[in-house]
Design an enzyme around this catalytic site. Structure first.
Site, mmCIF file in Angstrom:
data_model
loop_
_atom_site.group_PDB
_atom_site.id
_atom_site.type_symbol
_atom_site.label_atom_id
_atom_site.label_comp_id
_atom_site.label_asym_id
_atom_site.label_seq_id
_atom_site.Cartn_x
_atom_site.Cartn_y
_atom_site.Cartn_z
ATOM 1 C CD GLU A 1 39.129 35.140 35.172
ATOM 2 O OE1 GLU A 1 39.829 34.190 34.772
ATOM 3 O OE2 GLU A 1 38.681 35.194 36.343
ATOM 4 C CD GLU B 1 39.239 31.818 47.310
ATOM 5 O OE1 GLU B 1 40.321 32.266 46.878
ATOM 6 O OE2 GLU B 1 38.317 31.397 46.576
ATOM 7 C CE1 TYR C 1 52.813 57.928 35.753
ATOM 8 C CE2 TYR C 1 54.083 59.421 37.125
ATOM 9 C CZ TYR C 1 53.850 58.826 35.900
ATOM 10 O OH TYR C 1 54.642 59.118 34.837
ATOM 11 C CE LYS D 1 42.356 34.794 45.386
ATOM 12 N NZ LYS D 1 41.089 34.096 45.121
#
Length: 120
Positions: free
Chosen positions: A73, A21, A53, A98
């Site tokens: 996390e 990954e 923004y 994800k």
């Protein structure tokens, strides 16, 4: 407390628990709510009195692109801390998705809240 938000911001980051990954940056999606006081911006109608923004989005995209984490996390915590350092927010809710990480699921992810929500 007022809230401004960004939904569905696409980020690229090196993320993943498995070595395969981590060979390239992956596409992530972010939803964000920021708790701030918008009264000055509403009264002045001036961008310099508001949370921009586009500045927030650019900050998040740049930060994510330079990180290297195994877990969502950890990345979410990093992004939240970075935002709180650079923008006048008292509270935030950050959801990091994800897509494609789990077969059969549209997305998986983590949602964190940092700071304190002011009571009326």
């Amino acid at each position: 407390m007022d809230r401004v938000f960004i939904e569905g911001l696409e980020l690229r980051a090196r993320i993943g628990a498995w070595e395969w990954e981590r060979q390239l940056q992956q596409r992530l999606r972010l939803d964000l709510e920021l708790g701030t006081d918008t009264r000055a911006a509403a009264a002045s109608d001036a961008l310099e009195d508001a949370v921009s923004y586009s500045a927030v989005a650019e900050c998040l995209c740049e930060r994510a692109a330079t990180t290297d984490y195994r877990l969502l996390e950890a990345l979410a915590e990093d992004l939240a801390a970075h935002l709180r350092e650079h923008f006048p927010v008292r509270w935030l809710r950050l959801t990091l998705h994800k897509p494609g990480a789990v077969a059969g699921a549209r997305s998986v992810g983590v949602c964190i809240e940092r700071g304190e929500v002011a009571t009326p």
